[in-house]
Write a protein that holds these residues in place. Structure first.
Motif, PDB file in Angstrom:
ATOM      1  N   ARG A   1       6.103 -34.373  15.464  1.00  0.00           N
ATOM      2  CA  ARG A   1       5.016 -34.964  15.061  1.00  0.00           C
ATOM      3  C   ARG A   1       3.868 -34.845  16.403  1.00  0.00           C
ATOM      4  NH1 ARG A   1       4.851 -39.797  13.520  1.00  0.00           N
ATOM      5  NH2 ARG A   1       6.789 -40.227  13.076  1.00  0.00           N
ATOM      6  N   SER A   2       4.271 -34.597  17.628  1.00  0.00           N
ATOM      7  CA  SER A   2       3.339 -34.498  18.552  1.00  0.00           C
ATOM      8  C   SER A   2       2.637 -33.250  18.816  1.00  0.00           C
ATOM      9  CB  SER A   2       4.134 -34.930  19.824  1.00  0.00           C
ATOM     10  OG  SER A   2       4.986 -33.701  20.333  1.00  0.00           O
ATOM     11  N   LEU A   3       3.144 -32.256  17.810  1.00  0.00           N
ATOM     12  CA  LEU A   3       2.463 -30.991  18.050  1.00  0.00           C
ATOM     13  C   LEU A   3       1.128 -31.054  17.272  1.00  0.00           C
ATOM     14  CD1 LEU A   3       5.121 -29.927  18.775  1.00  0.00           C
ATOM     15  CD2 LEU A   3       4.774 -28.056  17.321  1.00  0.00           C
ATOM     16  N   SER A   4       0.020 -30.117  17.597  1.00  0.00           N
ATOM     17  CA  SER A   4      -0.999 -30.170  17.078  1.00  0.00           C
ATOM     18  C   SER A   4      -1.061 -29.303  15.631  1.00  0.00           C
ATOM     19  CB  SER A   4      -2.154 -29.436  17.734  1.00  0.00           C
ATOM     20  OG  SER A   4      -1.820 -27.921  17.927  1.00  0.00           O
ATOM     21  N   GLY A   5      -1.896 -29.598  14.776  1.00  0.00           N
ATOM     22  CA  GLY A   5      -1.943 -28.792  13.601  1.00  0.00           C
ATOM     23  C   GLY A   5      -1.511 -27.359  13.503  1.00  0.00           C
ATOM     24  N   GLY A   6      -2.220 -26.672  14.159  1.00  0.00           N
ATOM     25  CA  GLY A   6      -1.888 -25.199  14.405  1.00  0.00           C
ATOM     26  C   GLY A   6      -0.580 -24.888  14.817  1.00  0.00           C
ATOM     27  N   ASN A   7      -0.005 -25.658  15.789  1.00  0.00           N
ATOM     28  CA  ASN A   7       1.289 -25.374  16.548  1.00  0.00           C
ATOM     29  C   ASN A   7       2.324 -25.590  15.418  1.00  0.00           C
ATOM     30  OD1 ASN A   7       1.259 -24.385  19.152  1.00  0.00           O
ATOM     31  ND2 ASN A   7      -0.153 -26.132  19.620  1.00  0.00           N
TER      32      ASN A   7
ATOM     33  N   HIS B   1      -8.986 -37.483   8.399  1.00  0.00           N
ATOM     34  CA  HIS B   1      -8.166 -36.909   9.213  1.00  0.00           C
ATOM     35  C   HIS B   1      -7.577 -35.331   8.793  1.00  0.00           C
ATOM     36  CE1 HIS B   1      -7.110 -40.568  11.690  1.00  0.00           C
ATOM     37  NE2 HIS B   1      -7.540 -40.970  10.558  1.00  0.00           N
ATOM     38  N   GLN B   2      -6.962 -34.734   9.420  1.00  0.00           N
ATOM     39  CA  GLN B   2      -6.575 -33.473   9.241  1.00  0.00           C
ATOM     40  C   GLN B   2      -5.694 -33.501   8.153  1.00  0.00           C
ATOM     41  OE1 GLN B   2      -5.500 -31.927  13.387  1.00  0.00           O
ATOM     42  NE2 GLN B   2      -5.327 -29.783  12.640  1.00  0.00           N
ATOM     43  N   ASN B   3      -4.949 -34.356   8.131  1.00  0.00           N
ATOM     44  CA  ASN B   3      -3.908 -34.535   6.927  1.00  0.00           C
ATOM     45  C   ASN B   3      -4.258 -35.902   6.388  1.00  0.00           C
ATOM     46  OD1 ASN B   3      -2.436 -32.387   7.997  1.00  0.00           O
ATOM     47  ND2 ASN B   3      -1.957 -33.950   9.577  1.00  0.00           N
TER      48      ASN B   3
ATOM     49  N   GLU C   1      -9.111 -23.489  20.462  1.00  0.00           N
ATOM     50  CA  GLU C   1      -7.908 -23.264  19.748  1.00  0.00           C
ATOM     51  C   GLU C   1      -7.080 -24.296  19.603  1.00  0.00           C
ATOM     52  OE1 GLU C   1      -6.299 -20.481  22.717  1.00  0.00           O
ATOM     53  OE2 GLU C   1      -6.562 -21.964  24.415  1.00  0.00           O
ATOM     54  N   ASN C   2      -6.094 -23.944  18.867  1.00  0.00           N
ATOM     55  CA  ASN C   2      -4.984 -24.982  18.427  1.00  0.00           C
ATOM     56  C   ASN C   2      -4.256 -25.585  19.674  1.00  0.00           C
ATOM     57  OD1 ASN C   2      -3.900 -22.506  16.252  1.00  0.00           O
ATOM     58  ND2 ASN C   2      -4.772 -24.441  15.823  1.00  0.00           N
ATOM     59  N   GLY C   3      -4.463 -26.852  19.635  1.00  0.00           N
ATOM     60  CA  GLY C   3      -3.933 -27.585  20.867  1.00  0.00           C
ATOM     61  C   GLY C   3      -5.099 -27.855  22.152  1.00  0.00           C
ATOM     62  N   ALA C   4      -6.227 -27.292  21.689  1.00  0.00           N
ATOM     63  CA  ALA C   4      -7.228 -27.558  22.658  1.00  0.00           C
ATOM     64  C   ALA C   4      -7.669 -28.946  22.960  1.00  0.00           C
ATOM     65  CB  ALA C   4      -8.523 -26.821  22.257  1.00  0.00           C
ATOM     66  N   GLY C   5      -7.289 -29.842  21.780  1.00  0.00           N
ATOM     67  CA  GLY C   5      -7.564 -31.397  22.222  1.00  0.00           C
ATOM     68  C   GLY C   5      -8.831 -32.122  21.490  1.00  0.00           C
ATOM     69  N   LYS C   6      -9.165 -31.230  20.303  1.00  0.00           N
ATOM     70  CA  LYS C   6      -9.975 -31.621  19.507  1.00  0.00           C
ATOM     71  C   LYS C   6      -9.603 -32.895  18.732  1.00  0.00           C
ATOM     72  CE  LYS C   6      -9.850 -27.930  17.197  1.00  0.00           C
ATOM     73  NZ  LYS C   6      -8.728 -27.163  17.660  1.00  0.00           N
ATOM     74  N   THR C   7      -8.571 -33.044  18.182  1.00  0.00           N
ATOM     75  CA  THR C   7      -8.029 -33.967  17.410  1.00  0.00           C
ATOM     76  C   THR C   7      -7.851 -35.120  18.407  1.00  0.00           C
ATOM     77  OG1 THR C   7      -7.185 -32.666  15.643  1.00  0.00           O
ATOM     78  CG2 THR C   7      -6.323 -34.927  15.831  1.00  0.00           C
ATOM     79  N   THR C   8      -7.420 -35.029  19.409  1.00  0.00           N
ATOM     80  CA  THR C   8      -7.034 -36.166  20.291  1.00  0.00           C
ATOM     81  C   THR C   8      -8.537 -36.852  20.922  1.00  0.00           C
ATOM     82  OG1 THR C   8      -5.115 -34.639  21.359  1.00  0.00           O
ATOM     83  CG2 THR C   8      -6.197 -36.699  22.806  1.00  0.00           C
ATOM     84  N   LEU C   9      -9.302 -35.935  21.176  1.00  0.00           N
ATOM     85  CA  LEU C   9     -10.624 -36.514  21.492  1.00  0.00           C
ATOM     86  C   LEU C   9     -11.024 -37.220  20.367  1.00  0.00           C
ATOM     87  CD1 LEU C   9     -12.906 -36.474  23.693  1.00  0.00           C
ATOM     88  CD2 LEU C   9     -14.030 -34.768  22.426  1.00  0.00           C
TER      89      LEU C   9
ATOM     90  N   THR D   1     -13.557 -27.444  13.014  1.00  0.00           N
ATOM     91  CA  THR D   1     -13.257 -26.235  12.363  1.00  0.00           C
ATOM     92  C   THR D   1     -12.798 -25.252  13.135  1.00  0.00           C
ATOM     93  OG1 THR D   1     -14.263 -24.816  10.739  1.00  0.00           O
ATOM     94  CG2 THR D   1     -15.618 -25.376  12.322  1.00  0.00           C
ATOM     95  N   HIS D   2     -12.046 -24.136  12.555  1.00  0.00           N
ATOM     96  CA  HIS D   2     -11.575 -22.876  13.055  1.00  0.00           C
ATOM     97  C   HIS D   2     -12.632 -21.733  12.597  1.00  0.00           C
ATOM     98  CE1 HIS D   2      -8.423 -24.473  15.461  1.00  0.00           C
ATOM     99  NE2 HIS D   2      -7.933 -25.035  14.485  1.00  0.00           N
ATOM    100  N   LYS D   3     -13.635 -22.037  11.438  1.00  0.00           N
ATOM    101  CA  LYS D   3     -14.045 -21.062  10.951  1.00  0.00           C
ATOM    102  C   LYS D   3     -15.612 -20.741  11.232  1.00  0.00           C
ATOM    103  CE  LYS D   3     -11.364 -21.843   6.699  1.00  0.00           C
ATOM    104  NZ  LYS D   3     -11.317 -22.729   5.544  1.00  0.00           N
TER     105      LYS D   3
END
Ligand SMILES: Nc1ncnc2c1ncn2[C@@H]1O[C@H](COP(=O)(O)OP(=O)(O)OP(=O)(O)O)[C@@H](O)[C@H]1O
Ligand SMILES: [Mg+2]
Lengths: 367, 509
Positions: B399-405, B85-87, B38-46, B196-198
C-alpha cells in the motif's frame, strides 16, 4: 472574517483506522484499560460492602503463589489451545466465534472414547489417550469445518453458524450427561464415569499443569510452523486479504477455507480434551465456563501471534482462578465475580478498539 | 493573476524515503496546471498534503493568499479544494446520488434527495455528461465513475480541483469529453491541477506545467514555451525514444486459439457474443476497441476468473475453457489484470508476498508443504532490482507504493517466469502501461516485445490505438462482444480503425 457567519459545531466525532500501531501505544493502552477495569469493578465491590484492596490483593495473589499459579496454568491450557485455533481462523478472516462449541465437541469425543473403551475394551489401554487426542481433534475440526465449508461454498455468514453451533454442542453434551452417559454409580449426579488414569493428561509429570503446558507449547510451535512456513499458512493469509485476490492468485479457496476451519476447530477440540481429561477428569455439563469466548480476547490481545498466546492465556487463567477464590474466601456472590470478569473483558475489548482506531473529537468552524 | 494555491517549501518524509523535498508549487485562478513526473516522484503525496490526507513535516500552504492549516479532507473541502484520486473511492453498492450525498456537509435532518438528484443531473448536463443519479456505481464505466467523482466535488462548489491521473482509466473518447469539461471549468474561474504521464495531454490542455523528479520540482513553465522532448528529458533525465525498433515476428505454433467464445458480464448481459481469435507464439496481438465492448470479460475468461457460457479456448489441442485459475497459471498463462488494485495486489501484504502470491506453491520455492522463504527473499530482491521497484525493501507494504510502482510489481510477478522457471506461454496484458511514466512505459513495451521474440504469445489490450499499432504484430478490433477485424499495423489507416471501433462495417479493400 465576519463572526456572525461563523457557526461552531460543538461535536464531531471521527473514527479512523490507524495505519500503523506503535508498540508503545499498544502496551500503554492495554495497561491503562486494565487499570480502569479494576478501578470500575472496585467501585462495585465497595458498593457490596467489600474493601476493593482486599479483592485486588487476592487477585494479585493468584500470580504470586506457586500453587495458585499452577491452577492458573491449568486453566490457561484450554484457553490457549482454543486461542491458537482462532489464530488460524482469524488469519484468513474467518470470524470463528465457535471455539466454545468446538471444545464441547472435543469433550464429547474424548469422553466417548473413554466410555467405548470402558464398556467394550477394544484396544490396549495405552492407545486410549492417543485415540482421544485424535478423536477430539477430528470432532472439533468437523464442528468448525462445516461452517467453513458453508462459507466457502455458499457465502453463509460464519459468525452466525459458529455461534449457533456453540449452543447445539453445549446442549448436546447436556443431553448425553443427563441421559445415556450418566454414571450409573454416580448417585444420580449428572456426571460421566471418572476417567481412568491412562485416559488422563497427567501421565508425563503427574501434574496436569506441566504436561498441559508441554502440550500447549507443542501446539504453539505447530501453529507457528503452519502460519509462517507452510503453503497453507500463506494461502490463509491471502484468503484473509480477500476472495478476489485469492482467486486471482489461483488459490483453491474452498479447500483452504475448509482446511483452515478444520485446523482451527481441531485445536479448540484439543482444548476440550484438556478440560475433561486434564482439569476435571470426567465430563460434566457446562464444563467450560466460557473458555472459548475468552480465547477470542486472548488471540486479539496477542495480535494473532501464537507465542504471545501462552503468557496471555496464563493471565486469563488467573482471572478465572481468582474468581473461584473470591467466591470461596470472601463469599462474594458468583454473579459479582462474573460481572467483574466481564468488566475486565469489556475494557480490554474497548482498548483493542482504541488501538486499532483513532477517535478524534473536533470543534469545527464552518464559514 | 490571482493565486488560488501556493505551497511553499513542502517537505514530507516516509520511513526511508523523502517523498517531497522542499517543494514549492502555485496554482492560479482559471488555470489548468499539469503536474508531471516519473513514478514515485511525489506527485500524489504533494496533492494528498494539499487535500489534508497527510501533514507536511515542514512547509506552508496558502489558499487565496491566506495561510491555512489543512488537517483533514474536511478542512480542504471547507476551503473549496476537491480531489479525484488515482483510484476511485466511490462505494460500488451505492447509487450515484447516495455517493454524492455521503460526501456532503450536514445538509439538515431531511436530505432532499430528489432535489439534489435534479441538481446533479443539471450540473452534469451543463458539462455535456449524461448521468443517471439513481444508477448504482458498480454499473458505471470508468469514465462515468470519474464524472461522478467530479460531480461530487463540483456540487460542493469547489474552486480548486485536483485530478490524480484522471485519464489513465479513460478511453480516448471519454478522455476528450473530460478535457472539454475541464476547459469549461477553468473558464468558470476554477483552478485545476492535472496529474498525468501522457505528454500529449499536457499540450492539449494545460496552461502551465511542472515537472517533479525524486521529490523535487525541477521546473515550472508556461506550456507554450516548452515541447515534448524537453519535458520527457526533464522527467526521465535522459532523452526518450518515442518509437520502438521491432524485429519481424516469426510466429511458431499457437499459444492459444479462441473459438466462438461467449460470456456474460456482471450485469448479466451477454458481453462476449462470439469471439474468434488466434494468438501465436512469438507474436503480439493487440486488441483495440472502445472500453466496455467485452475486452475485460475476454481477458477474465482466459484467466479463469469469469465463467464462459460457450465456446472453447484451445491450448496444445486441449480445451481449457472454464478451468480453474490455478490450472491456467500452471499452463504458463500470465495475466496482468485491468484493475490491479482490485485483482492484482493485496495492499496490506508486503511487496515480497505480492510478488510470490502465485509462485510460492511451485518448485523451487516450495517442496509441496513448506515454503522456502529464503529463496523467495533472494529472488524478490533480484526482481525488485530488475524491474526497478521503489522502495527496494521486499518487506515494504504494497500500500505504500506509488501507482506506477504497483504496476511494476505486477509486471515483475507476471513476466519474470517464476512458475516452472520458464517464460510464460501466453501473456494476457490488459492495459499494462496504465499509470506508468514515460520511461516505464518504454520499459514495458520493450519487455513485451522481448518476451514475444523469446517465444511467448502476447494478447495486449489497449485503449491507445497508437500504442497498439506500435507494438503489435497484428491488431484485432473488438466491437460489441466480437472481433470485427484483424489486420497488420499499417494495413488500415487510423480513420478507418476509428470507424471500425465505432461499429461501422468497412469493406476490406
Ligand atoms: N503512505 C506511504 N508510506 C510510505 N511511503 C510512501 C507512502 N506514500 C507514498 N510513499 C512513497 O513516497 C514516494 C512518492 O510517492 P507518490 O505516490 O507521491 O508518487 P507519484 O509521483 O504519485 O507516483 P506515481 O506516478 O507512480 O503515482 C514513493 O517512493 C512512495 O513509495
Ligand atoms: Mg501517484
Amino acid at each position: 472574517m465576519k463572526l456572525a457567519k461563523t457557526i461552531i459545531m460543538p461535536h464531531s466525532v471521527k473514527i479512523k483506522r490507524r495505519l500503523h500501531i506503535s508498540r508503545k501505544l499498544s502496551i500503554l493502552t492495554t495497561f491503562s484499560t486494565l487499570v480502569l477495569a479494576f478501578g470500575v469493578s472496585g467501585i462495585f465491590f465497595a458498593m457490596i460492602g467489600l474493601n476493593p484492596l482486599d479483592v485486588y490483593s487476592y487477585m494479585v495473589g493468584v500470580y504470586t503463589s506457586p500453587t495458585l499459579l499452577l491452577k492458573a496454568l491449568e486453566r490457561a491450557i484450554p484457553i490457549g489451545l482454543a486461542a491458537l485455533g482462532l489464530s488460524i481462523a482469524f488469519r484468513m478472516n474467518f470470524w470463528n466465534i465457535g471455539a466454545e462449541g468446538q471444545m464441547y465437541m472435543g469433550m464429547f469425543a474424548s469422553t466417548g472414547i473413554v466410555l467405548l473403551h470402558a464398556y467394550y475394551d477394544l484396544i490396549p489401554d495405552y492407545l486410549v489417550l492417543l485415540l482421544m487426542i485424535l478423536a477430539s481433534f477430528v470432532t472439533g475440526g468437523l464442528w468448525c469445518g462445516l461452517p467453513a465449508f458453508l462459507k466457502a461454498k455458499m457465502r453463509v455468514n460464519e459468525i452466525l453458524t459458529t455461534l449457533m453451533m456453540n449452543y447445539v454442542a453445549m446442549y448436546f453434551v447436556d443431553f448425553l450427561i443427563y441421559g445415556p452417559w450418566r454414571d450409573p454409580k454416580g448417585y444420580g449426579f449428572p456426571l460421566s464415569i471418572p476417567f481412568p488414569e491412562y485416559a488422563k493428561l497427567t501421565m508425563i509429570f503427574g501434574e496436569f499443569a506441566y504436561s498441559g503446558l508441554l502440550l500447549l507449547c507443542i501446539a504453539v510451535a505447530l501453529a507457528v510452523v503452519i502460519l509462517r512456513y507452510t503453503k497453507l499458512g500463506f494461502e490463509l493469509k491471502i484468503v484473509g486479504e480477500g476472495i478476489d485476490i485469492a482467486r486471482y492468485a489461483g488459490i483453491r479457496i474452498t479447500k483452504v477455507i475448509t482446511l483452515g476451519g478444520i485446523l482451527s476447530g481441531g485445536i479448540a477440540g484439543l482444548g476440550g480434551l484438556a478440560i475433561v481429561s486434564g482439569i476435571i477428569g470426567r465430563l460434566r455439563p457446562r464444563a467450560s465456563p466460557g473458555y472459548g469466548y475468552t480465547a477470542i480476547i486472548v488471540i486479539l490481545l496477542s495480535a494473532l501471534n501464537p507465542w504471545l498466546v501462552v503468557p496471555v492465556s496464563i493471565f486469563f487463567g488467573g482471572i478465572f482462578v481468582a474468581g473461584d477464590i473470591l467466591q470461596a474466601t470472601l463469599k462474594i456472590p458468583g454473579a459479582a465475580v462474573e460481572m467483574h470478569q466481564a468488566l475486565i473483558f469489556l475494557f480490554i475489548v474497548v482498548g483493542e478498539f482504541l488501538k486499532r482506531y483513532k477517535i478524534t473529537i473536533t470543534r469545527e468552524v464552518v464559514r | 493573476m490571482e493565486e488560488l494555491v501556493s505551497l511553499r517549501g513542502i517537505i514530507k518524509h516516509f520511513p526511508g524515503v523523502i517523498a517531497n523535498d522542499n517543494v514549492s508549487f502555485t496554482l492560479r485562478k482559471g488555470e489548468i496546471h499539469a503536474l508531471l513526473g516519473e513514478n514515485g516522484a511525489g506527485k500524489t503525496t504533494l496533492m494528498n498534503i494539499l487535500y489534508g490526507l497527510y501533514r507536511p513535516d515542514i512547509g506552508e500552504i496558502y489558499v487565496e493568499g491566506r495561510k491555512v492549516e489543512i488537517n483533514s479532507p474536511k478542512d480542504a473541502i471547507t476551503l473549496g479544494i476537491g480531489m479525484v484520486h488515482q483510484n476511485f473511492k466511490l462505494i460500488p453498492s451505492h447509487t450515484v446520488l447516495e455517493n454524492i450525498i455521503l460526501g456532503l456537509k450536514k445538509s439538515g435532518l431531511v436530505i432532499k434527495s430528489r432535489k439534489i438528484g435534479e441538481e446533479i443531473k443539471k450540473l452534469a448536463e451543463s458539462y455535456g455528461w449524461r448521468i443517471n443519479p439513481n444508477a448504482y456505481v458498480w454499473q458505471l464505466t470508468a469514465g462515468e465513475k470519474q464524472q461522478v467523482e467530479l460531480l461530487k466535488i463540483l456540487y460542493r462548489d469547489a474552486k480548486i480541483l485536483i485530478l490524480d491521473e484522471p485519464t489513465s482509466v479513460l478511453t480516448p473518447q471519454e478522455c476528450r469529453i473530460l478535457l472539454q469539461a475541464l476547459r469549461r471549468m477553468a473558464k468558470e474561474g476554477k483552478g485545476i491541477i492535472f496529474i498525468t504521464h501522457k505528454l500529449d495531454e499536457v499540450f492539449a490542455i494545460s496552461d502551465r506545467v511542472t515537472v517533479m523528479r525524486k521529490g523535487r520540482v525541477l521546473v515550472t513553465k508556461e506550456t507554450s514555451e516548452t515541447n515534448m522532448s524537453e519535458l520527457a528529458q526533464y522527467m526521465v533525465g535522459r532523452p526518450v525514444i518515442f518509437t520502438i525498433e521491432k524485429k519481424e515476428s516469426r510466429p511458431s505454433g499457437e499459444a492459444i486459439t479462441i473459438k466462438n467464445l461467449k460470456a456474460f458480464n456482471d450485469k448479466g448481459v451477454l458481453a462476449l457474443k462470439d469471439v474468434n481469435l488466434k494468438v501465436m507464439k512469438n507474436e503480439i496481438v493487440g486488441i483495440i476497441g472502445v472500453t466496455g465492448n467485452g475486452q475485460q470479460e475476454l481477458v477474465e475468461v482466459i484467466a479463469g476468473l469469469r465463467k464462459a457460457s460457450g465456446g472453447s479456448l484451445i491450448v496444445d489441442g486441449v480445451n481449457i475453457i472454464n478451468s480453474s485459475p490455478e490450472k491456467i497459471i500452471e499452463l504458463g498463462i500470465a495475466y496482468i489484470p485491468p484493475e490491479p488494485l482490485r485483482y492484482g495486489i493485496a495492499p496490506n501484504l508486503t511487496v515480497l508476498d505480492n510478488l510470490f502470491m502465485k509462485a510460492y506453491r511451485y518448485k523451487p520455492y516450495s517442496n509441496g508443504v513448506i515454503v522456502n522463504w529464503k529463496k523467495i527473499y533472494n529472488k524478490a530482491e533480484e526482481l525488485i532490482r530488475e524491474f526497478q521497484i521503489v522502495p527496494e525493501n521486499p518487506y515494504a507494504k504494497a500500500r505504500s507504493l506509488s501507482g506506477g510502482n504497483l504496476q511494476r510489481l505486477i509486471l515483475a510477478r507476471e513476466l519474470s517466469g517464476l512458475i516452472g522457471e520458464k517464460i510464460p506461454r501466453l501473456i494476457v496484458a490488459a492495459y499494462p502501461t496504465k499509470g506508468l511514466d514515460v520511461g516505464a512505459t518504454e520499459f514495458v513495451h520493450k519487455t513485451l516485445i522481448e518476451y514475444s521474440r523469446k517465444g511467448s504469445g502476447i494478447l495486449f489490450v489497449s485503449e491507445d490505438i497508437e500504442e497498439a499499432l506500435m507494438i503489435s504484430d497484428r491488431v484485432a478490433v473488438m466491437h460489441d462482444g466480437k472481433i470485427v477485424r484483424v489486420f497488420r499495423p499499417g494495413e488500415v489507416d487510423i480513420d478507418k480503425i476509428g470507424l471500425m471501433m465505432a461499429g461501422v462495417e468497412i469493406a476490406f479493400k
